[in-house]
Motif scaffolding. Sequence first.
Motif, mmCIF file in Angstrom:
data_model
loop_
_atom_site.group_PDB
_atom_site.id
_atom_site.type_symbol
_atom_site.label_atom_id
_atom_site.label_comp_id
_atom_site.label_asym_id
_atom_site.label_seq_id
_atom_site.Cartn_x
_atom_site.Cartn_y
_atom_site.Cartn_z
ATOM 1 N N ILE A 71 0.945 -1.470 -0.005
ATOM 2 C CA ILE A 71 -0.153 -0.095 0.493
ATOM 3 C C ILE A 71 1.096 0.911 0.233
ATOM 4 O O ILE A 71 0.352 2.208 -0.103
ATOM 5 C CB ILE A 71 -0.938 -0.388 1.517
ATOM 6 C CG1 ILE A 71 0.124 -0.003 2.264
ATOM 7 C CG2 ILE A 71 -1.987 -1.364 1.179
ATOM 8 C CD1 ILE A 71 -1.698 0.326 3.828
ATOM 9 N N HIS A 72 2.443 0.793 0.633
ATOM 10 C CA HIS A 72 3.464 2.184 0.398
ATOM 11 C C HIS A 72 4.210 2.785 -0.792
ATOM 12 O O HIS A 72 4.757 3.318 -1.096
ATOM 13 C CB HIS A 72 3.856 2.323 1.737
ATOM 14 C CG HIS A 72 3.111 2.619 2.835
ATOM 15 N ND1 HIS A 72 2.162 3.450 3.299
ATOM 16 C CD2 HIS A 72 2.842 1.223 3.380
ATOM 17 C CE1 HIS A 72 1.385 2.775 4.749
ATOM 18 N NE2 HIS A 72 2.274 1.982 4.995
ATOM 19 N N THR A 250 4.026 11.809 -2.281
ATOM 20 C CA THR A 250 3.553 12.367 -3.413
ATOM 21 C C THR A 250 4.087 13.280 -4.521
ATOM 22 O O THR A 250 4.206 14.501 -3.889
ATOM 23 C CB THR A 250 1.999 12.318 -3.572
ATOM 24 O OG1 THR A 250 1.256 11.412 -3.064
ATOM 25 C CG2 THR A 250 1.629 12.686 -5.182
ATOM 26 N N GLY A 251 4.292 13.512 -5.683
ATOM 27 C CA GLY A 251 5.461 14.706 -6.544
ATOM 28 C C GLY A 251 5.250 14.457 -7.381
ATOM 29 O O GLY A 251 5.295 12.929 -7.806
ATOM 30 N N ASN A 256 11.947 18.803 -6.810
ATOM 31 C CA ASN A 256 11.988 18.533 -4.759
ATOM 32 C C ASN A 256 11.604 17.465 -4.593
ATOM 33 O O ASN A 256 10.774 17.685 -3.663
ATOM 34 C CB ASN A 256 11.652 20.063 -4.367
ATOM 35 C CG ASN A 256 12.438 21.193 -4.857
ATOM 36 O OD1 ASN A 256 13.576 21.263 -5.236
ATOM 37 N ND2 ASN A 256 11.629 23.047 -5.162
ATOM 38 N N TYR A 257 11.468 16.479 -5.038
ATOM 39 C CA TYR A 257 10.123 15.055 -4.485
ATOM 40 C C TYR A 257 11.212 14.552 -5.147
ATOM 41 O O TYR A 257 11.731 14.140 -6.448
ATOM 42 C CB TYR A 257 8.649 15.105 -5.123
ATOM 43 C CG TYR A 257 8.603 14.008 -5.134
ATOM 44 C CD1 TYR A 257 7.879 13.643 -3.834
ATOM 45 C CD2 TYR A 257 8.619 13.027 -5.815
ATOM 46 C CE1 TYR A 257 7.701 12.537 -4.009
ATOM 47 C CE2 TYR A 257 7.980 12.066 -5.936
ATOM 48 C CZ TYR A 257 7.315 11.658 -5.124
ATOM 49 O OH TYR A 257 7.281 10.163 -4.283
ATOM 50 N N GLU A 258 12.059 13.433 -4.619
ATOM 51 C CA GLU A 258 12.248 11.825 -4.522
ATOM 52 C C GLU A 258 11.456 10.895 -4.094
ATOM 53 O O GLU A 258 11.552 10.541 -3.108
ATOM 54 C CB GLU A 258 14.224 11.784 -4.199
ATOM 55 C CG GLU A 258 14.553 12.923 -5.070
ATOM 56 C CD GLU A 258 15.066 12.766 -6.538
ATOM 57 O OE1 GLU A 258 14.331 11.525 -6.856
ATOM 58 O OE2 GLU A 258 14.579 13.364 -6.952
ATOM 59 N N PRO A 259 10.858 9.435 -5.223
ATOM 60 C CA PRO A 259 9.963 9.013 -4.164
ATOM 61 C C PRO A 259 10.565 8.084 -3.280
ATOM 62 O O PRO A 259 11.996 8.077 -3.874
ATOM 63 C CB PRO A 259 8.789 8.564 -5.908
ATOM 64 C CG PRO A 259 10.737 8.318 -6.551
ATOM 65 C CD PRO A 259 11.087 9.931 -6.485
ATOM 66 N N LYS A 260 9.942 8.148 -3.047
ATOM 67 C CA LYS A 260 10.413 6.590 -1.408
ATOM 68 C C LYS A 260 9.590 5.329 -2.182
ATOM 69 O O LYS A 260 8.139 4.968 -2.267
ATOM 70 C CB LYS A 260 9.836 6.557 -0.065
ATOM 71 C CG LYS A 260 11.200 7.989 0.175
ATOM 72 C CD LYS A 260 10.157 8.342 1.689
ATOM 73 C CE LYS A 260 11.400 9.812 2.029
ATOM 74 N NZ LYS A 260 10.919 9.827 3.155
ATOM 75 N N ASN A 261 9.971 4.311 -1.851
ATOM 76 C CA ASN A 261 9.055 2.842 -2.135
ATOM 77 C C ASN A 261 8.734 2.847 -3.508
ATOM 78 O O ASN A 261 7.490 2.770 -3.606
ATOM 79 C CB ASN A 261 8.098 2.489 -1.486
ATOM 80 C CG ASN A 261 8.665 2.475 -0.044
ATOM 81 O OD1 ASN A 261 9.952 1.687 0.939
ATOM 82 N ND2 ASN A 261 8.254 3.087 1.271
#
Length: 393
Positions: A71-72, A250-251, A256-261
């Motif tokens: 879910i993440h 989210t982004g 200015n956003y680096e996604p996780k998982n």
Amino acid sequence: MKKVIILFLILAISISIKAQSTNDSITIELTKLSKNSNLVGFGVAIVNKDGIVYAKGFGYAHKETKKPYTIHTAQPIASISKTLLSVALMKAQEMGKLRLDDNINNYLPFKIYNPNFPNENITIQQLANHTSSILDGDSYDRTYVFENKIPSFYTNFSDKDLKVEVKKWIELFNTNKIMPLGEFIKKQYVKDQTWYNKEQNFSNKHPGNTYKYSNMGANIAAYIIEQTTGENYAEFVKEHILHPLQMNNTGWRGKNYEPKNVSSLYWYGYPMPDADLITYPDGNLISNVIDYGKFLSTMIRGYKGEDNLLTAESYKEMMKDPVSSDFRKGVFWTVDSEKIGHSGNDLGLLSHAYFLRENGIGIIVFVNTSDTENGATEVRDIYRTPLKYAEKQ
């Protein structure tokens, strides 16, 4: 008094057991669909106005390492990104920066008009309901910019026609270069610019008269937000939507956003390198079912008349019924007699997010696979599984 408390506890336990039983049934059915499909991985969530009532991941985020899709797990969600563009437009209108009925040329640093109807205005509202007469021409495919070259996996195809087609796309994508959104728009829709094409880029139907889905229309709307607010579109969305809703994973990659998982994406069964889109406002937002569930739950509350990110009046305008069944859209949202939401598809992904108008139950499905045998049917069956629950509520 003790009897009342006991009865209340029994009722609460009964409701909890029933809900758990329903969730278990959904999980069993989706697990079976996952195991019998060609889809690598997907996430599903059910939401209502109060939040998420079910969420589960299935299959793999990375097939090669057997990393589970949870879910993440985050992934690009394609054109569902336009639902945030809709909220951003309404917020800019509430701030007095623009009006949906305004001529787009009131705000653009260059003039865009349909050469077939040079004296007719194109409005922001027409961009938002896809009646602007602005079309996605062949140059739109230059939007995909990959971090690494896409491998020549088409050489493994036995279908000669498919091999030729996919080779053509990969060769184009591997030559694309990043550029500012405004420049990409100008090159296509301003006369005498590099990719200007009257036949491909403009409809022969009057602005406002005919529905034709247009990604570039959405990008022009986002560019107008930048021009009127003085803020980068991604930053505007972060400030007015992502931060207030605590959508922390989210982004847009690189902004200015680096996604996780983050999940890999599988096109024709092959993993794709990470991609940016020049036209990122129309798609390529990265999210997961938990984060987007927060957003969709907020939208349901707004539809039900609650002020939150926007005023209740803005929600009413944003999700209003189209003037006819031929138009299909409110302000970027798909609106029909039963549901409101959006779907998306792109290289290596399929996505759906809708809520039922009658009972306010929402369904989210994010899939990290596209263009596999029976893939569209399999995704439809995944969506219909929680829909059966939602329709009973």
